[in-house]
Design an enzyme around this catalytic site. Structure first.
Site, mmCIF file in Angstrom:
data_model
loop_
_atom_site.group_PDB
_atom_site.id
_atom_site.type_symbol
_atom_site.label_atom_id
_atom_site.label_comp_id
_atom_site.label_asym_id
_atom_site.label_seq_id
_atom_site.Cartn_x
_atom_site.Cartn_y
_atom_site.Cartn_z
ATOM 1 N N ARG A 87 12.169 -5.595 4.035
ATOM 2 C CA ARG A 87 12.086 -4.211 3.557
ATOM 3 C C ARG A 87 12.898 -3.229 4.392
ATOM 4 N NH1 ARG A 87 5.654 -2.771 4.434
ATOM 5 N NH2 ARG A 87 5.708 -2.709 6.702
ATOM 6 N N LYS A 116 0.825 -1.214 0.000
ATOM 7 C CA LYS A 116 0.000 0.000 0.000
ATOM 8 C C LYS A 116 0.860 1.266 0.000
ATOM 9 C CE LYS A 116 -2.165 -0.831 3.884
ATOM 10 N NZ LYS A 116 -1.521 -2.076 4.317
#
Ligand code: AMP
Length: 219
Positions: A127, A13
């Site tokens: 990440r 997102k």
């Protein structure tokens, strides 16, 4: 244009919101980013939120609704926004409806970026972010072109989120299924829910999102 990106943690997102905001002149409103900034600044909200976030649970509706209520009144939100990470409970979705209704704003699309749980742990634990400009990277899926150097700004320091570890991810997924997924029917009933396949490569997801954005009536 007023958009909501829905979907599990680590589903992309934030990455997609950043791309859309550049292309459509919208502002990305991420409650996760706002809460992390509050934690870093040591504010009262930050002190309340820190342990909850590290445990992979949801911060109280009262706190995040208050944050969003303030944020959407800032002048830059007038041009339109992409909500990323909010709403996350039915109570938040209802509160958002009231806030926007008072301002005559309608959500143009609530887009679920759908990714199965089995892919989330690898995505989240890999990440990292440029400490200088916030550009997002991944150990496996999106490394900087030159190792150790941010493609966007040349920065050489990177950070990893405190809650991006395997143990917390499962708790965040549990919170998603128990508390956030129930808001999908809320937007379906309004006729604004769309779904994109978040397992596709990043650019393909962006392409699909743009098709949706360009297809909706601008409100
Ligand atoms: P995110 O960056 O969206 O993954 O959010 C990180 C963490 O911030 C979440 O695991 C929650 O603890 C908290 N958080 C972010 N947005 C919300 C929200 N809308 N409601 C409750 N907690 C939130």
């Amino acid at each position: 244009m007023h958009l909501i990106l829905l979907g599990p943690p680590g589903g992309g997102k934030g990455t997609q919101a950043k791309k859309l905001q550049d292309d459509y002149g919208l502002v990305q409103l991420s409650t996760g980013d706002m809460l992390r900034a509050a934690v870093a600044s040591g504010s009262e909200i930050g002190l309340k939120a820190k342990a909850v976030m590290e445990a992979g649970k949801l911060v109280s509706d009262e706190i995040v609704i208050g944050i969003i209520d303030d944020r959407i009144q800032q002048p830059d939100a007038n041009k339109g926004f992409i909500l990323d990470g909010f709403p996350r409970t039915v109570a938040q979705a209802e509160a958002l409806d009231r806030m926007l209704g008072e301002r005559g704003i309608k959500i143009d699309a609530a887009i679920e970026v759908r990714v199965p749980d089995s892919m989330i742990v690898e995505r989240i634990t890999g990440r990292f972010t440029c400490a200088q400009c916030g550009a997002g990277y991944h150990d496996k899926f999106q490394r900087p072109k030159i190792d150790g150097k941010c493609d966007a700004c040349g920065g050489t320091e990177f950070t990893r989120r405190a809650d991006d570890n395997a143990e917390t991810v499962q708790k965040r997924l549990d919170a998603y299924h128990a508390q956030t997924a129930p808001i999908l029917p809320f937007y379906e009933k309004k006729g604004v829910l769309k779904v994109v396949d978040g397992t596709l490569p990043i650019d393909d997801v962006t392409k699909r999102l743009k098709q949706i954005v360009e297809g909706v009536t601008v409100g």
